[in-house]
Design a protein around this motif. Sequence first.
Motif, PDB file in Angstrom:
ATOM      1  N   SER A   1       0.827  -1.203   0.000  1.00  0.00           N
ATOM      2  CA  SER A   1       0.000   0.000   0.000  1.00  0.00           C
ATOM      3  C   SER A   1       0.861   1.252   0.000  1.00  0.00           C
ATOM      4  N   ILE A   2       0.266   2.327  -0.516  1.00  0.00           N
ATOM      5  CA  ILE A   2       0.874   3.654  -0.489  1.00  0.00           C
ATOM      6  C   ILE A   2      -0.166   4.610   0.082  1.00  0.00           C
ATOM      7  N   PHE A   3       0.081   5.092   1.282  1.00  0.00           N
ATOM      8  CA  PHE A   3      -0.784   6.100   1.893  1.00  0.00           C
ATOM      9  C   PHE A   3      -0.032   7.429   1.865  1.00  0.00           C
ATOM     10  N   SER A   4      -0.603   8.429   1.203  1.00  0.00           N
ATOM     11  CA  SER A   4       0.085   9.710   1.076  1.00  0.00           C
ATOM     12  C   SER A   4      -0.777  10.839   1.627  1.00  0.00           C
ATOM     13  N   ASN A   5      -0.101  11.902   2.019  1.00  0.00           N
ATOM     14  CA  ASN A   5      -0.795  13.111   2.451  1.00  0.00           C
ATOM     15  C   ASN A   5      -1.512  13.705   1.241  1.00  0.00           C
ATOM     16  N   GLU A   6      -2.776  14.008   1.380  1.00  0.00           N
ATOM     17  CA  GLU A   6      -3.563  14.491   0.246  1.00  0.00           C
ATOM     18  C   GLU A   6      -3.038  15.808  -0.312  1.00  0.00           C
ATOM     19  N   LEU A   7      -2.240  16.543   0.458  1.00  0.00           N
ATOM     20  CA  LEU A   7      -1.679  17.802  -0.015  1.00  0.00           C
ATOM     21  C   LEU A   7      -0.254  17.643  -0.552  1.00  0.00           C
ATOM     22  N   PHE A   8       0.226  16.393  -0.592  1.00  0.00           N
ATOM     23  CA  PHE A   8       1.555  16.113  -1.118  1.00  0.00           C
ATOM     24  C   PHE A   8       1.418  15.521  -2.515  1.00  0.00           C
ATOM     25  N   ASP A   9       2.009  16.177  -3.489  1.00  0.00           N
ATOM     26  CA  ASP A   9       1.906  15.734  -4.883  1.00  0.00           C
ATOM     27  C   ASP A   9       2.876  14.588  -5.154  1.00  0.00           C
ATOM     28  N   VAL A  10       2.329  13.426  -5.454  1.00  0.00           N
ATOM     29  CA  VAL A  10       3.132  12.262  -5.808  1.00  0.00           C
ATOM     30  C   VAL A  10       3.073  12.087  -7.319  1.00  0.00           C
TER      31      VAL A  10
ATOM     32  N   ALA B   1      -0.122  -2.329  -5.559  1.00  0.00           N
ATOM     33  CA  ALA B   1      -0.214  -1.456  -4.392  1.00  0.00           C
ATOM     34  C   ALA B   1      -1.573  -0.765  -4.324  1.00  0.00           C
ATOM     35  N   GLU B   2      -2.152  -0.795  -3.146  1.00  0.00           N
ATOM     36  CA  GLU B   2      -3.364  -0.026  -2.890  1.00  0.00           C
ATOM     37  C   GLU B   2      -2.949   1.407  -2.584  1.00  0.00           C
ATOM     38  N   VAL B   3      -3.549   2.371  -3.271  1.00  0.00           N
ATOM     39  CA  VAL B   3      -3.138   3.768  -3.155  1.00  0.00           C
ATOM     40  C   VAL B   3      -4.274   4.589  -2.578  1.00  0.00           C
ATOM     41  N   GLU B   4      -3.942   5.399  -1.573  1.00  0.00           N
ATOM     42  CA  GLU B   4      -4.977   6.214  -0.939  1.00  0.00           C
ATOM     43  C   GLU B   4      -4.366   7.500  -0.396  1.00  0.00           C
ATOM     44  N   ALA B   5      -5.001   8.613  -0.703  1.00  0.00           N
ATOM     45  CA  ALA B   5      -4.596   9.909  -0.165  1.00  0.00           C
ATOM     46  C   ALA B   5      -5.423  10.199   1.083  1.00  0.00           C
ATOM     47  N   LEU B   6      -4.748  10.610   2.156  1.00  0.00           N
ATOM     48  CA  LEU B   6      -5.405  10.851   3.431  1.00  0.00           C
ATOM     49  C   LEU B   6      -5.146  12.271   3.912  1.00  0.00           C
TER      50      LEU B   6
ATOM     51  N   MET C   1       4.216  10.397   3.374  1.00  0.00           N
ATOM     52  CA  MET C   1       3.844   9.155   2.689  1.00  0.00           C
ATOM     53  C   MET C   1       4.309   7.942   3.477  1.00  0.00           C
ATOM     54  N   TYR C   2       3.496   6.890   3.447  1.00  0.00           N
ATOM     55  CA  TYR C   2       3.852   5.598   4.042  1.00  0.00           C
ATOM     56  C   TYR C   2       3.771   4.525   2.959  1.00  0.00           C
ATOM     57  N   LEU C   3       4.879   3.813   2.754  1.00  0.00           N
ATOM     58  CA  LEU C   3       4.888   2.633   1.880  1.00  0.00           C
ATOM     59  C   LEU C   3       4.896   1.410   2.776  1.00  0.00           C
ATOM     60  N   ILE C   4       3.956   0.508   2.586  1.00  0.00           N
ATOM     61  CA  ILE C   4       3.819  -0.620   3.511  1.00  0.00           C
ATOM     62  C   ILE C   4       3.686  -1.944   2.752  1.00  0.00           C
TER      63      ILE C   4
ATOM     64  N   THR D   1       6.388  -4.384   6.942  1.00  0.00           N
ATOM     65  CA  THR D   1       7.457  -3.399   6.828  1.00  0.00           C
ATOM     66  C   THR D   1       6.841  -2.076   6.406  1.00  0.00           C
ATOM     67  N   GLY D   2       7.069  -1.050   7.204  1.00  0.00           N
ATOM     68  CA  GLY D   2       6.522   0.269   6.900  1.00  0.00           C
ATOM     69  C   GLY D   2       7.636   1.277   6.700  1.00  0.00           C
ATOM     70  N   ILE D   3       7.625   1.946   5.548  1.00  0.00           N
ATOM     71  CA  ILE D   3       8.616   2.977   5.244  1.00  0.00           C
ATOM     72  C   ILE D   3       7.938   4.341   5.324  1.00  0.00           C
ATOM     73  N   THR D   4       8.465   5.222   6.161  1.00  0.00           N
ATOM     74  CA  THR D   4       7.918   6.561   6.322  1.00  0.00           C
ATOM     75  C   THR D   4       8.776   7.568   5.568  1.00  0.00           C
ATOM     76  N   PHE D   5       8.140   8.327   4.692  1.00  0.00           N
ATOM     77  CA  PHE D   5       8.812   9.419   3.997  1.00  0.00           C
ATOM     78  C   PHE D   5       8.439  10.729   4.665  1.00  0.00           C
ATOM     79  N   GLU D   6       9.445  11.577   4.865  1.00  0.00           N
ATOM     80  CA  GLU D   6       9.222  12.890   5.456  1.00  0.00           C
ATOM     81  C   GLU D   6       9.854  13.970   4.584  1.00  0.00           C
ATOM     82  N   VAL D   7       9.464  15.206   4.857  1.00  0.00           N
ATOM     83  CA  VAL D   7      10.154  16.367   4.317  1.00  0.00           C
ATOM     84  C   VAL D   7      10.710  17.138   5.505  1.00  0.00           C
ATOM     85  N   THR D   8      11.736  17.948   5.271  1.00  0.00           N
ATOM     86  CA  THR D   8      12.383  18.633   6.382  1.00  0.00           C
ATOM     87  C   THR D   8      11.547  19.770   6.924  1.00  0.00           C
TER      88      THR D   8
END
Length: 413
Positions: free
Chosen positions: A132-141, A155-160, A197-200, A367-374
């Motif tokens: 799955s890919i869960f992303s912030n709805e205000l983050f452009d992927v 992958a199941e994709v959902e903006a939250l 974003m979370y990749l799981i 396994t969960g991968i968390t993406f961040e911005v600074t």
Amino acid sequence: MKKICSLFIVATFILVGVSCSQDDTIDPLPGNIDVDLKSEQIIAADNQFGLELFKLINEEENTDKNLMISPLSVSLALAMAYNGADGDTRSQMEEMLHKMGMSPVEINESYKYLVDALESHDPKVDLSNANSIFSNELFDVKPDFISTNQTYYNAEVEALDFTNTSATLDRVNDWVKDKTRDKIDRIIEEVSPQDVMYLINAIYFNGEWTYKFDSDDTENRIFFLENGNEIQVPTMFIEENFNYLNKEEFELLEMPYGGKKYSMLIFLPHENYEVDDVINQLTPSNMEDWMDNMNGWNKKVFLPKFEFTYENSLVDNLKALGMTDAFDASLSNFSGISDRNDLYISEVKHKSYIKVDERGTEAAAVTGITFEVTSVQPGLIFAVDHPFVFAIREKDTNCILFAGKVMNPLLKE
């Protein structure tokens, strides 16, 4: 075929589930998985990476603590992230995962074929894999990143709405709980304002032994700890013909599930040797050699029942294996995901569960991968939650009328 066997060896540590039907009817044995050269390379690479990771984690863990990881789960989650990497970030991931010389398309196609084949391989085995890919709805992927992971990893994709932290936590962790059949109930503990974003990846395994234990034969037996202490443990018993190998440092027994395509390998150290002595010898070539030299022996097997969970952050381990830039906002290059140059991986969390009893084995891993911005994106969040400076100006002239700072909003003077 040797490399396929090698993958199933690593499945001892990944424990990617298996479930058998309850009836005793004789079903046709599963056929073999035909593997092309590229898929063989993927299997060999994952075995190498998985054993290296397992050794690193074992070295840093408390020697008395149970441990289990799923190299396949970690590899699949990282493969999705790899599809958004470029430059040195991509090169480091390729080298760490032992996939140098393979194109992204070859890697993705091989994983798709391999996972599809494993899931449908044994009708008596319930093996499921989900991404799955869960992303912030205000983050452009970038669309290509999404479509690639949908095509090859389903992958199941959902903006939250990540500002609604409670709802985000519930949605992500409910997905994890559902895909692991309630065995792992969460992978994200909190939603940081910088999370985008979370990749799981989630893997579930539930399988019955080919040769089942009789619960009437289970009784408490002494289990000797490495520190010399003794404990009483419910221990199962069976007498059957199993593949077996005797080495100087350990004995090796193979216990199959279902149609015998999946199995658990049990490495039992001899006297004067310990678990670490066995782990230090775990390499793909050694394991392939051991498997090739196993023979059928009639064995009376006493196996303790056990059930445990394990979790760990893999960030330091992945850095130690050479994947460094991905975790550094000033060096990371995930331009395949977003145009933002401060996107980086802040966490790789791994959780696992296993239960072994008379019926068989149930296991799961996430396994969960968390993406961040600074920094928080403009317009995403503006939380005035620390001392700040202010100014009052006239717009037409830009004349600043007042300027000040607030150190404590409760102070009156």
